[in-house]
Design a protein around this motif. Structure first.
Motif, short mmCIF file in Angstrom:
data_model
loop_
_atom_site.label_atom_id
_atom_site.label_comp_id
_atom_site.label_asym_id
_atom_site.label_seq_id
_atom_site.Cartn_x
_atom_site.Cartn_y
_atom_site.Cartn_z
N LEU A 1 -7.77 2.53 -35.33
CA LEU A 1 -8.13 2.48 -36.75
C LEU A 1 -8.80 1.15 -37.12
O LEU A 1 -8.85 0.79 -38.30
N GLY A 2 -9.30 0.44 -36.13
CA GLY A 2 -9.83 -0.90 -36.36
C GLY A 2 -10.86 -1.01 -37.46
O GLY A 2 -10.88 -1.98 -38.22
N ALA A 3 -11.72 0.01 -37.59
CA ALA A 3 -12.78 -0.07 -38.60
C ALA A 3 -12.23 -0.10 -40.02
O ALA A 3 -12.92 -0.53 -40.95
N THR A 4 -10.98 0.35 -40.21
CA THR A 4 -10.40 0.32 -41.56
C THR A 4 -9.84 -1.06 -41.90
O THR A 4 -9.40 -1.27 -43.04
N TRP A 5 -9.84 -1.98 -40.93
CA TRP A 5 -9.24 -3.29 -41.15
C TRP A 5 -10.26 -4.41 -41.33
O TRP A 5 -9.87 -5.58 -41.48
N ASN A 6 -11.56 -4.09 -41.28
CA ASN A 6 -12.52 -5.19 -41.43
C ASN A 6 -12.50 -5.78 -42.83
O ASN A 6 -13.01 -6.87 -43.06
N VAL A 7 -11.88 -5.09 -43.79
CA VAL A 7 -11.70 -5.65 -45.13
C VAL A 7 -10.58 -6.70 -45.14
O VAL A 7 -10.47 -7.49 -46.08
N GLU A 8 -9.78 -6.72 -44.10
CA GLU A 8 -8.71 -7.71 -43.95
C GLU A 8 -9.14 -8.87 -43.06
O GLU A 8 -8.82 -10.03 -43.33
N GLU B 1 -12.91 -3.43 -34.02
CA GLU B 1 -13.36 -2.35 -34.91
C GLU B 1 -13.75 -1.08 -34.15
O GLU B 1 -13.87 -0.01 -34.76
N LEU B 2 -13.93 -1.19 -32.84
CA LEU B 2 -14.42 -0.07 -32.05
C LEU B 2 -13.32 0.87 -31.59
O LEU B 2 -13.60 1.92 -31.01
N PHE B 3 -12.05 0.50 -31.85
CA PHE B 3 -10.94 1.25 -31.27
C PHE B 3 -9.87 1.55 -32.32
O PHE B 3 -9.66 0.77 -33.25
N GLY C 1 -12.57 -9.09 -41.39
CA GLY C 1 -14.00 -9.35 -41.26
C GLY C 1 -14.57 -8.55 -40.12
O GLY C 1 -13.85 -7.94 -39.32
N SER C 2 -15.89 -8.52 -40.03
CA SER C 2 -16.59 -7.73 -39.03
C SER C 2 -17.46 -8.62 -38.16
O SER C 2 -18.22 -9.46 -38.66
N ALA C 3 -17.36 -8.41 -36.84
CA ALA C 3 -18.20 -9.18 -35.92
C ALA C 3 -19.67 -8.83 -36.05
O ALA C 3 -20.53 -9.55 -35.53
#
Length: 690
Positions: A582-589, A578-580, A591-593
Motif C-alpha cells: 500500500l506504499g503509494a497511499t503513504w506518500n502524503v506522509e 511506493e512501488l509495493f 513524500g515521493s521519490a
C-alpha cells in the motif's frame, strides 16, 4: 557462542541516478519473492535464525508467561441495533475473538466464530456491521493475514449466510439504509479494469440491494478521482442523511459531501459539498434533535466540536459548541438526550491519558466529568442509537485487561459492565510519565514502566512509532508485563509524528520533518541513560511498520547508542516503497521519490541506503510476515542482507520470516510465539536474566 556464517547474498552493481543523485541498490533481486535465489536465501536465513535462537536460554519461560498473561482474554464494547446487542469476546483458550449477540429475550449466543469458520486459525474476522434493526449482519473475513476482505451477509436470527462472497472489499465501511434492504459500501475495481500494479487502489462507493447481483450495484461515487483515495460512507440513524468522505491515501485531511435522502433517491443522491480542498479532517453526526454536529480540526489542530443546520453544512455556518482545548486533544463524543438536560460526553487525551468531560448539549458548557477507573486509555464512547441516558466505553491501562465501563448520566456514576473473561495474576509495576527535551528543545513525553524495588541501570526496551497521527497510549500488554516482571524496564516514547499533542504534533514528524521523529527517539534513549534507567550496553529499541522505519533509521544513525533492535514489518527502502503493498497511499506522509525535493528528504534517512561497511551495528532481529500486503517483507530482506554484509562486530543480524501471517490480526498462538522470540533475543543481547 560460535556464530554461523551468514547465507551468501550476491551484491549487484546496480546504481540508478535519481534527480542527479546516484542511488545504489545491490539487493534488488530480493524484491522477487518467487525467484529461486530469493527462496534459497530465505530458507538459509530461517535455518540461521532457528540455530541462533535455539542456542539462547529462557525462551520457554518467556513464552509460558506471555501465554499466561494473554489468558486474560478480551472484551469489546456493545453495539445496539433494534432489540439486539452485539459484541466481541475472547475467552482464555480461544485463538480469536468471537462475535456474540444477545437476542431480544436475553439469550446470548455466538454469532461468528473465526475458528469455527476455519479450524486452521488462519481466518480472521476483519469487520462487522449489523443493519439498523439488528436483523442482518454484514461481515468481512480474510485468510492467512492478507487482509483481502471478502464480504458476506448473515441472517442474525438463524445464523445462516444469505449472501456473498463479495470480493475486493478491503477496508470497506458498510452503511445500511433503514429496513435492511440495501447498503452503501466501498469496493475496488476489478484487476482487469486498472493498470498493472494498481490492483490495490481505484476504490468506488456503490449501493447494493440485498438479494441482487453485485453486477447490478449502482456506482454512487469515486469515478475519475485520485486512484489512492479511501472513502468513508455513513447513513444517519434515521436514514435521512448520507455522508461520503474522501481522503487521498492516509492524508490528514478529507473532502466531505452530504445528501438528503428524503429529497433524492438512494441510488442517485444529490450530494452537496461540505468541505473540499481544505487542509482539515472533518466528520459529521446528525443529531436526533435535528442539529448537525461537526467534529473537525479545521483551525483547531487539537480538534473542536461545532453545530450547524444540516441545510447549511459548510464551515462558514459552523458555530463552536466545544472549542479547542489548549492542552488536551479531543478524540470523540457521544450524545445522551433522554435527560431533563441533554448532555454531550467529550472524550479527550491529555498527554496520551484519556478522560471524558460532560457538557450541556445546547450551550456546550462543561457541567461535569465522567469517573474513569484510572490513568489509562478509553476506547470510543457508544450509546444506544435511539438515545438514552447510558454510555459504554472500553478501558485499559498497563496492568488492566480491557473492560467495558457503563456511565449513567442520571446518577453520574461509572460502573464495571463487563470484564475480560480470564482471571490472570498481573505483576505489580510502576508507571511514570516523564518529560525530556529533544535535539531542538521540544518537550517530549515518555511512559517508563518498571518493576518496584529494582534500582540502577537495567535492560530496557524503548518503543516508539511516530507517524500517521497515531498516539501511543497505555494499554494491557503481555509482552511488556513479562519483560518488566523479569526485571527489565520498558519505555514508550510519544514521538513527533504521532497524535498525542494533536495534528501539529503529527505534522512536526512527517514529510520534510521526519528527522524530528528519529531525533526524539535518540533523545529518549539518552534520557534513559542519563537518568540511570539503563546504559547503552543494556538498551534495546523496538518498533513495527512505521515504527520499523523508526528503529531502522535509528540503528543506522546512532548504532553506538543501542545494543539490540527488533524491527518488525518495516519500511526500509524509502526510495522504492511506493512501488509495493500500500506504499503509494503513504506518500502524503513520507513524500515521493518521484519529486526532487521529496526525494532529498527520503534519501537523507532511508535506512537501507545508509548501511555502511565496517560499522559495528547493534544485534538486530527483523520479523516479517510473508502474507503482509501492507508493507512487503522485501524491505526487511534487503536491509538484512545489507547489514549482514556490512556488520563489523560479532553481534548477529537475523531474519524471522513467518508464513501465512500478515500485518494485522493473527491467532493468539502466533502472537505468543512471536513475542517469545523477540523477548528472548532482546533479553540475551541486553543482559536480562530470564
Amino acid at each position: 557462542m560460535t556464530r554461523q556464517p551468514y547465507p551468501p547474498a550476491g551484491r549487484d552493481d546496480l546504481v540508478e541516478e535519481l534527480h542527479g543523485v546516484p542511488v545504489a541498490d545491490p539487493y534488488r533481486w530480493l524484491e522477487d519473492p518467487d525467484s529461486p535465489a530469493t527462496e534459497e536465501w530465505l530458507a538459509a536465513q530461517e535455518k540461521l535464525f532457528s540455530a541462533e535462537l535455539g542456542a539462547l536460554t529462557g525462551r520457554d519461560r518467556l513464552r509460558a508467561r506471555v501465554a499466561e498473561l494473554l489468558r486474560s482474554g478480551s472484551i469489546g464494547a456493545p453495539a445496539w441495533r433494534g432489540e439486539r446487542r452485539f459484541f466481541m469476546r475472547r475467552t482464555p483458550d480461544q485463538e480469536h475473538a468471537v462475535l456474540y449477540t444477545v437476542d431480544p429475550g436475553g439469550t446470548e449466543r455466538a454469532l461468528l466464530d473465526p475458528t469455527a469458520l476455519d479450524p486452521s486459525g488462519l481466518t480472521t474476522l476483519d469487520s462487522w456491521q449489523p443493519d439498523k434493526e439488528g436483523r442482518l449482519l454484514a461481515y468481512q473475513v480474510s485468510v492467512g493475514g492478507d487482509e483481502e476482505s471478502t464480504l458476506y451477509l448473515l441472517d442474525v436470527a438463524s445464523g445462516e449466510r444469505v449472501e456473498g462472497p463479495i470480493d475486493r472489499c478491503r477496508y470497506s465501511p458498510i452503511a445500511w439504509l433503514p429496513g435492511g434492504k440495501a447498503f452503501y459500501y466501498v469496493r475496488r475495481l476489478p484487476a482487469t479494469e486498472v493498470p498493472e500494479g494498481e490492483e490495490q487502489f481505484h476504490r468506488r462507493v456503490y449501493l447494493h440491494r440485498v438479494g441482487t447481483s453485485t453486477e447490478d450495484d449502482v456506482l454512487i461515487f469515486g469515478k475519475d478521482m485520485e486512484k489512492t483515495n479511501y472513502y468513508g460512507v455513513a447513513v444517519s440513524r434515521d436514514g435521512r442523511w448520507l455522508q461520503i468522505s474522501a481522503s487521498r491515501g492516509t492524508a490528514p485531511r478529507n473532502d466531505l459531501w452530504i445528501a438528503d435522502l428524503a429529497a433524492s433517491a438512494p441510488d442517485s443522491p444529490d450530494l452537496v459539498v461540505v468541505q473540499e480542498g481544505l487542509d482539515a479532517q472533518t466528520a459529521l453526526h446528525f443529531g436526533r434533535d435535528g442539529r448537525l454536529y461537526v467534529f473537525t480540526d479545521l483551525d483547531a489542530p487539537r480538534a473542536r466540536i461545532c453545530v450547524a443546520d444540516p441545510a447549511l453544512p459548510q464551515p462558514e455556518h459552523w458555530r463552536d459548541l466545544i472549542p479547542q482545548d489548549d492542552e488536551a486533544v479531543l478524540s470523540d463524543f457521544s450524545i445522551l438526550d433522554d435527560l431533563d438536560r441533554p448532555v454531550m460526553l467529550a472524550g479527550w487525551t491529555r498527554h496520551a491519558i484519556s478522560e471524558i468531560s460532560v457538557h450541556d448539549l445546547v450551550t456546550g458548557e462543561r457541567v461535569g466529568r465522567v469517573p474513569t477507573p484510572g490513568l489509562g486509555t478509553i476506547g470510543a464512547i457508544s450509546e444506544r442509537p435511539e438515545g438514552g441516558h447510558e454510555a459504554w466505553f472500553v478501558y485499559t491501562d498497563n496492568t488492566t485487561p480491557p473492560s467495558i465501563q457503563r456511565y449513567d448520566a442520571r446518577t453520574g456514576e461509572t460502573t464495571l459492565w463487563a470484564a475480560s473473561p480470564g482471571a490472570v495474576e498481573v505483576p505489580a509495576v510502576n508507571t511514570e510519565q516523564v518529560v525530556y527535551r529533544s535535539v531542538d528543545g521540544s518537550e517530549v513525553h515518555m511512559l517508563v514502566i518498571t518493576k518496584p524495588g529494582v534500582e540502577g541501570p537495567r535492560p530496557t526496551i524503548l518503543y516508539g512509532y511516530g507517524g500517521f497521527g497515531i498516539s501511543m497510549t497505555p494499554g494491557y500488554s503481555a509482552s511488556i508485563l513479562t519483560w518488566v516482571e523479569a526485571g527489565g524496564a520498558y519505555a514508550i516514547a510519544q514521538l513527533r509524528g504521532g497524535g498525542e499533542q494533536g495534528e501539529e504534533w503529527h505534522r512536526a514528524g512527517m514529510l520534510a520533518n521526519k528527522q524530528n521523529v528519529f531525533d526524539d527517539l535518540h533523545s529518549a534513549a539518552e534520557h534513559l541513560i542519563a537518568t540511570g534507567i539503563t546504559s547503552p550496553e543494556q538498551l534495546a529499541i523496538s518498533g513495527g511498520s512505521n515504527g520499523g522505519l523508526l528503529v531502522g533509521a535509528a540503528l543506522t544513525q546512532r548504532p553506538e547508542l543501542y545494543a539490540a533492535v527488533v524491527c518488525s514489518a518495516p519500511l526500509l527502502d524509502m526510495i522504492r516503497y511506493e512501488l509495493f503493498g500500500l506504499g503509494a497511499t503513504w506518500n502524503v506522509e513520507y513524500g515521493s521519490a518521484a519529486k526532487a525535493e521529496e526525494f532529498a528528504w527520503l534519501n537523507a534517512y532511508s535506512p537501507y541506503h545508509h548501511v555502511r561497511e565496517g560499522v559495528s551495528y547493534p544485534a538486530t532481529l527483523f520479523t516479517v510476515f510473508q502474507s503482509d500486503t501492507r508493507v512487503h517483507p522485501l524491505h526487511a530482506w534487503k536491509m538484512c542482507a545489507a547489514l549482514q554484509h556490512a556488520q563489523a562486530s560479532d553481534r548477529p543480524i537475523l531474519l524471522r520470516n513467518e508464513a501465512e501471517t500478515g500485518h494485522g490480526a493473527r491467532a493468539v498462538s502466533k502472537t505468543v510465539e512471536l513475542a517469545a522470540d523477540q523477548l528472548t533475543f532482546l533479553a540475551h543481547h541486553t543482559g536480562l536474566a530470564v
